[in-house]
Design a protein around this motif. Structure first.
Motif, PDB file in Angstrom:
ATOM      1  N   PHE A  44       0.838  -1.195   0.000  1.00  0.00           N
ATOM      2  CA  PHE A  44       0.000   0.000   0.000  1.00  0.00           C
ATOM      3  C   PHE A  44       0.878   1.252   0.000  1.00  0.00           C
ATOM      4  O   PHE A  44       1.729   1.437   0.856  1.00  0.00           O
ATOM      5  CB  PHE A  44      -0.951  -0.023   1.194  1.00  0.00           C
ATOM      6  CG  PHE A  44      -1.760  -1.298   1.258  1.00  0.00           C
ATOM      7  CD1 PHE A  44      -2.687  -1.585   0.264  1.00  0.00           C
ATOM      8  CD2 PHE A  44      -1.554  -2.224   2.268  1.00  0.00           C
ATOM      9  CE1 PHE A  44      -3.415  -2.771   0.285  1.00  0.00           C
ATOM     10  CE2 PHE A  44      -2.270  -3.408   2.296  1.00  0.00           C
ATOM     11  CZ  PHE A  44      -3.199  -3.687   1.305  1.00  0.00           C
ATOM     12  N   LEU A  47      -2.828   6.366   1.414  1.00  0.00           N
ATOM     13  CA  LEU A  47      -4.222   6.333   1.839  1.00  0.00           C
ATOM     14  C   LEU A  47      -4.654   7.747   2.200  1.00  0.00           C
ATOM     15  O   LEU A  47      -4.064   8.380   3.070  1.00  0.00           O
ATOM     16  CB  LEU A  47      -4.425   5.412   3.044  1.00  0.00           C
ATOM     17  CG  LEU A  47      -5.875   5.325   3.538  1.00  0.00           C
ATOM     18  CD1 LEU A  47      -6.777   4.652   2.500  1.00  0.00           C
ATOM     19  CD2 LEU A  47      -5.960   4.582   4.873  1.00  0.00           C
ATOM     20  N   THR A  72      -5.585   2.366  -8.193  1.00  0.00           N
ATOM     21  CA  THR A  72      -6.249   3.293  -7.279  1.00  0.00           C
ATOM     22  C   THR A  72      -7.618   2.736  -6.912  1.00  0.00           C
ATOM     23  O   THR A  72      -8.350   2.239  -7.767  1.00  0.00           O
ATOM     24  CB  THR A  72      -6.424   4.700  -7.890  1.00  0.00           C
ATOM     25  OG1 THR A  72      -7.382   4.646  -8.947  1.00  0.00           O
ATOM     26  CG2 THR A  72      -5.107   5.229  -8.433  1.00  0.00           C
ATOM     27  N   PHE A 123     -12.606   7.301   0.924  1.00  0.00           N
ATOM     28  CA  PHE A 123     -11.185   6.979   0.952  1.00  0.00           C
ATOM     29  C   PHE A 123     -10.658   6.785  -0.461  1.00  0.00           C
ATOM     30  O   PHE A 123     -11.374   6.307  -1.343  1.00  0.00           O
ATOM     31  CB  PHE A 123     -10.938   5.662   1.709  1.00  0.00           C
ATOM     32  CG  PHE A 123     -11.234   5.722   3.171  1.00  0.00           C
ATOM     33  CD1 PHE A 123     -10.253   6.101   4.082  1.00  0.00           C
ATOM     34  CD2 PHE A 123     -12.486   5.391   3.661  1.00  0.00           C
ATOM     35  CE1 PHE A 123     -10.514   6.145   5.437  1.00  0.00           C
ATOM     36  CE2 PHE A 123     -12.765   5.420   5.023  1.00  0.00           C
ATOM     37  CZ  PHE A 123     -11.777   5.809   5.911  1.00  0.00           C
ATOM     38  N   LEU A 125      -7.225   4.737  -1.868  1.00  0.00           N
ATOM     39  CA  LEU A 125      -6.079   3.895  -1.536  1.00  0.00           C
ATOM     40  C   LEU A 125      -5.293   3.618  -2.809  1.00  0.00           C
ATOM     41  O   LEU A 125      -5.879   3.295  -3.847  1.00  0.00           O
ATOM     42  CB  LEU A 125      -6.585   2.577  -0.939  1.00  0.00           C
ATOM     43  CG  LEU A 125      -5.556   1.499  -0.636  1.00  0.00           C
ATOM     44  CD1 LEU A 125      -4.673   1.903   0.550  1.00  0.00           C
ATOM     45  CD2 LEU A 125      -6.258   0.171  -0.326  1.00  0.00           C
ATOM     46  N   TYR A 210      -8.021   1.218   9.966  1.00  0.00           N
ATOM     47  CA  TYR A 210      -8.208   2.668   9.945  1.00  0.00           C
ATOM     48  C   TYR A 210      -9.554   2.966  10.604  1.00  0.00           C
ATOM     49  O   TYR A 210     -10.613   2.675  10.033  1.00  0.00           O
ATOM     50  CB  TYR A 210      -8.178   3.198   8.511  1.00  0.00           C
ATOM     51  CG  TYR A 210      -8.096   4.708   8.412  1.00  0.00           C
ATOM     52  CD1 TYR A 210      -6.905   5.338   8.078  1.00  0.00           C
ATOM     53  CD2 TYR A 210      -9.212   5.514   8.644  1.00  0.00           C
ATOM     54  CE1 TYR A 210      -6.808   6.721   7.981  1.00  0.00           C
ATOM     55  CE2 TYR A 210      -9.137   6.896   8.554  1.00  0.00           C
ATOM     56  CZ  TYR A 210      -7.929   7.494   8.224  1.00  0.00           C
ATOM     57  OH  TYR A 210      -7.861   8.875   8.130  1.00  0.00           O
ATOM     58  N   ALA A 228      -3.815   5.308  10.153  1.00  0.00           N
ATOM     59  CA  ALA A 228      -3.583   3.940   9.698  1.00  0.00           C
ATOM     60  C   ALA A 228      -2.750   3.231  10.754  1.00  0.00           C
ATOM     61  O   ALA A 228      -1.591   3.596  10.980  1.00  0.00           O
ATOM     62  CB  ALA A 228      -2.869   3.934   8.353  1.00  0.00           C
TER      63      ALA A 228
END
Length: 288
Positions: A44, A47, A72, A123, A125, A210, A228
């Motif tokens: 990852f 975020l 994404t 969100f 990510l 999260y 996170a």
């Protein structure tokens, strides 16, 4: 720690607090993972959480921009956002919906709010791709809210499984996102007051939680709001709530373990590959 079953509970190994930032054409957000290079959790990369009922914080959206070398994921909690890209893909992201875009060799896309007021919350990510897949063709999946797999336990714990497989309470749940290289687990967990849930998590997966509503703990450790919380390795993760309900994301995947070279919206393995991406974008060949 190990429970009576002999399973090892994951604990919080690092906390990456969200910091105020902005992206696109001035969209206000909190960035946790990826705010600095040493604040990634392989695979990852970044975020962001956006949450505002002030249209000045989001109305300009994300005008057309390029990506290469990663994926994404946009998970919308509240609001309406329109996605368009050079492939002709278009999707209206509604509350509870997801878009999963594989940039691969290259994509140029835009995301525009489809509301002039009200709450916009969700969100984004960024998930890395291994070297073997960084130049694969671009792809786009628009997951409607009704397609996200939901399960509510007898205790009232609500799971929304976006991606990956999860065995819970005798159920084998499978999220709607298909065909992505890293095969991550992405689940939205809503805990009623004074409840606990233990979810299996394979030993070789790296992951984080999260917390974005209420108060909750992981194996007795408080989760920091809007941060996170990286999880140690183990067999399972146990969340519990106190006197108020809580809501959080659990995200995990197998680490790629390759070098990362990033310049803005391009994520490759070497500086030379980044320079090539910049030349390709400049010369109009990014998406060839």
């Amino acid at each position: 720690m190990s429970g009576s079953t002999g399973l090892v509970d994951r604990v919080i190994s690092r906390v990456i607090a969200g910091i105020d930032s902005e992206d696109g054409a001035g969209v206000k957000l909190k960035r946790s993972i990826g705010q600095r290079q040493n604040m990634r959790i392989d695979p990852f990369l970044m975020l962001d959480m956006f949450s505002s009922d002030n249209p000045d914080d989001y109305i300009a959206g994300f005008p057309p921009h390029p990506h290469r070398g990663f994926e994404t994921v946009t998970y919308m909690l509240d609001g309406l956002m329109l996605h368009r890209d050079h492939l002709g893909s278009e999707g209206l992201l509604r509350s509870g919906g997801v878009q999963w875009m594989t940039a691969g060799r290259g994509v140029i896309h835009e995301e525009r709010p489809q509301q002039e007021d009200g709450l916009m919350r969700g969100f984004q990510l960024w998930v890395n791709l291994p070297a073997a897949d960084k130049m694969k063709p671009a792809a786009y999946q628009n997951i409607e809210p009704e397609e996200v797999v939901e399960y509510t336990s007898p205790e009232g714990v609500k799971l929304r499984l976006v991606a990956g497989a999860l065995s819970f309470a005798g159920k084998n749940l499978l999220g709607p996102v298909k065909g992505v290289t890293t095969n991550p687990l992405f689940v939205d967990i809503a805990l009623p007051p004074k409840t606990q849930i233990s979810l299996p998590l394979e030993k070789d997966l790296a992951g984080f939680a999260y917390l974005f509503e209420g108060k909750a703990e992981v194996a007795g450790q408080y989760l920091k709001l809007n941060a996170a919380s990286e999880l140690s390795r183990g067999d399972q993760v146990t969340f519990s709530s106190g006197d108020e309900p809580a809501r959080l994301l659990l995200v995990a995947a197998k680490p790629i373990g390759e070098p990362v070279s990033q310049y803005g919206p391009f994520v490759m393995n070497t500086v030379e590959e980044i320079e090539q991406a910049l030349r390709d974008y400049r010369d109009g060949r990014l998406t060839d």
